[in-house]
Scaffold this motif. Structure first.
Motif, PDB file in Angstrom:
ATOM      1  N   ARG A   5       0.827  -1.213   0.000  1.00  0.00           N
ATOM      2  CA  ARG A   5       0.000   0.000   0.000  1.00  0.00           C
ATOM      3  C   ARG A   5       0.856   1.255   0.000  1.00  0.00           C
ATOM      4  NH1 ARG A   5      -2.603  -3.233   3.787  1.00  0.00           N
ATOM      5  NH2 ARG A   5      -1.634  -2.055   5.493  1.00  0.00           N
ATOM      6  N   TYR A   6       1.966   1.194   0.730  1.00  0.00           N
ATOM      7  CA  TYR A   6       2.830   2.366   0.860  1.00  0.00           C
ATOM      8  C   TYR A   6       3.519   2.719  -0.457  1.00  0.00           C
ATOM      9  CZ  TYR A   6       6.879   5.114   2.453  1.00  0.00           C
ATOM     10  OH  TYR A   6       7.839   6.081   2.614  1.00  0.00           O
ATOM     11  N   LEU A   7       4.058   1.709  -1.126  1.00  0.00           N
ATOM     12  CA  LEU A   7       4.782   1.946  -2.375  1.00  0.00           C
ATOM     13  C   LEU A   7       3.864   1.924  -3.593  1.00  0.00           C
ATOM     14  CD1 LEU A   7       7.974  -0.219  -1.726  1.00  0.00           C
ATOM     15  CD2 LEU A   7       7.734   2.255  -1.466  1.00  0.00           C
ATOM     16  N   GLY A   8       2.800   1.162  -3.502  1.00  0.00           N
ATOM     17  CA  GLY A   8       1.883   1.080  -4.628  1.00  0.00           C
ATOM     18  C   GLY A   8       2.411   0.246  -5.772  1.00  0.00           C
ATOM     19  N   LYS A   9       3.458  -0.520  -5.516  1.00  0.00           N
ATOM     20  CA  LYS A   9       4.042  -1.365  -6.574  1.00  0.00           C
ATOM     21  C   LYS A   9       4.797  -2.516  -5.936  1.00  0.00           C
ATOM     22  CE  LYS A   9       6.363   2.175  -8.114  1.00  0.00           C
ATOM     23  NZ  LYS A   9       6.174   3.196  -7.035  1.00  0.00           N
ATOM     24  N   GLU A  10       4.977  -3.581  -6.668  1.00  0.00           N
ATOM     25  CA  GLU A  10       5.716  -4.733  -6.168  1.00  0.00           C
ATOM     26  C   GLU A  10       6.934  -5.038  -7.016  1.00  0.00           C
ATOM     27  OE1 GLU A  10       3.306  -8.104  -5.521  1.00  0.00           O
ATOM     28  OE2 GLU A  10       1.896  -7.110  -4.182  1.00  0.00           O
ATOM     29  N   LYS A  11       7.211  -4.193  -7.992  1.00  0.00           N
ATOM     30  CA  LYS A  11       8.390  -4.386  -8.826  1.00  0.00           C
ATOM     31  C   LYS A  11       9.286  -3.159  -8.731  1.00  0.00           C
ATOM     32  CE  LYS A  11       6.244  -7.447 -12.249  1.00  0.00           C
ATOM     33  NZ  LYS A  11       5.949  -7.654 -13.690  1.00  0.00           N
ATOM     34  N   LEU A  12      10.590  -3.418  -8.766  1.00  0.00           N
ATOM     35  CA  LEU A  12      11.533  -2.305  -8.720  1.00  0.00           C
ATOM     36  C   LEU A  12      11.494  -1.526 -10.029  1.00  0.00           C
ATOM     37  CD1 LEU A  12      14.679  -3.971  -7.099  1.00  0.00           C
ATOM     38  CD2 LEU A  12      13.149  -2.323  -6.053  1.00  0.00           C
ATOM     39  N   PRO A  13      11.470  -0.199  -9.937  1.00  0.00           N
ATOM     40  CA  PRO A  13      11.553   0.588 -11.171  1.00  0.00           C
ATOM     41  C   PRO A  13      12.962   0.522 -11.745  1.00  0.00           C
ATOM     42  CG  PRO A  13      11.581   2.029  -9.264  1.00  0.00           C
ATOM     43  CD  PRO A  13      11.316   0.648  -8.747  1.00  0.00           C
ATOM     44  N   ASP A  14      13.084   0.781 -13.015  1.00  0.00           N
ATOM     45  CA  ASP A  14      14.395   0.777 -13.652  1.00  0.00           C
ATOM     46  C   ASP A  14      15.262   1.896 -13.088  1.00  0.00           C
ATOM     47  OD1 ASP A  14      16.248   1.730 -16.131  1.00  0.00           O
ATOM     48  OD2 ASP A  14      15.855  -0.434 -16.205  1.00  0.00           O
ATOM     49  N   VAL A  15      16.556   1.600 -12.921  1.00  0.00           N
ATOM     50  CA  VAL A  15      17.477   2.582 -12.328  1.00  0.00           C
ATOM     51  C   VAL A  15      17.501   3.870 -13.134  1.00  0.00           C
ATOM     52  CG1 VAL A  15      19.881   3.025 -11.699  1.00  0.00           C
ATOM     53  CG2 VAL A  15      18.891   0.757 -11.326  1.00  0.00           C
ATOM     54  N   THR A  16      17.336   3.771 -14.426  1.00  0.00           N
ATOM     55  CA  THR A  16      17.373   4.957 -15.281  1.00  0.00           C
ATOM     56  C   THR A  16      16.001   5.605 -15.431  1.00  0.00           C
ATOM     57  OG1 THR A  16      17.036   3.587 -17.257  1.00  0.00           O
ATOM     58  CG2 THR A  16      19.316   4.037 -16.581  1.00  0.00           C
TER      59      THR A  16
END
Length: 206
Positions: free
Chosen positions: A93-104
């Motif tokens: 809920r806090y992040l709203g995502k379960e995958k890491l965003p791309d570093v770039t």
């Protein structure tokens, strides 16, 4: 002398006895027609308000009283697994995502800031680097996070205290593993959530 004059004379004599000697001349001049000098103005005391805030317990007093002390001998790993599940839900809920965003990607900096401000009570972590070699490889669930330490319980049901400073952790969240320098988390969770995030390019363990 009639009774009324006698009464007034008696009252005047009594009143003269009630006033200060230095005020009697003034009283005689007014022939006892004023009572202002008999009832001096009194200063009305202002209501006293305690402006000082109530004293709070210091960190030392809290430690001495054992308010945050944990019964380390009775905590079992399976007992805190539900806490880890709650933490995973909190992070979703806090992040709203379960995958890491791309570093770039444009969202990476915001993701990093959110990770560093998160609360890690219930997180599953492991120690990958630290100045104390005996702590490397420890993995468990955080049951208490203080300003400078993590208290974790491992599958062997032992509670260990791991210093944040000079350590590198991996945070295990569902299928995501995030590496974090302990010095970036070196503050209390409530304080860290509102502080400006400081980025450290590397962790000095020398």
């Amino acid at each position: 002398m009639d009774s009324k004059s006698k009464t007034n004379s008696t009252s005047t004599t009594i009143m003269e006895g009630l006033i200060k000697p230095q005020e009697r001349a003034r009283f005689q001049e007014t022939k006892g027609r004023t009572t202002e000098m008999l009832i001096p103005k009194q200063k009305v005391p202002k209501p006293t308000t305690d402006s000082k805030p109530k004293k709070k317990l210091s960190r030392k007093e809290i430690a001495q009283m054992g308010i945050y002390a944990l019964p380390e001998d009775t905590i079992r790993y399976q007992q805190v697994v539900p806490l880890h599940r709650l933490w995973c839900g909190y992070m979703a809920r806090y992040l709203g995502k379960e995958k890491l965003p791309d570093v770039t990607g444009s969202q990476y900096n915001q993701f990093t800031s959110d990770i560093l401000k998160a609360d890690y009570h219930g997180a599953k972590i492991s120690v990958v680097r630290t100045k104390n070699p005996s702590l490397v490889g420890i993995r468990g669930i955080v049951i208490l996070e203080t300003k400078g330490t993590f208290k974790v319980v491992s599958k062997d049901n032992k509670v260990r205290t791991i210093p944040k400073m000079d350590s590198v952790f991996v945070i295990h969240w569902n299928n995501v593993d995030v590496t974090i320098f302990g010095k970036q988390l070196n503050s209390r969770p409530a304080e860290r959530s509102v502080k400006k995030v400081k980025m450290f390019p590397e962790c000095d363990l020398d």
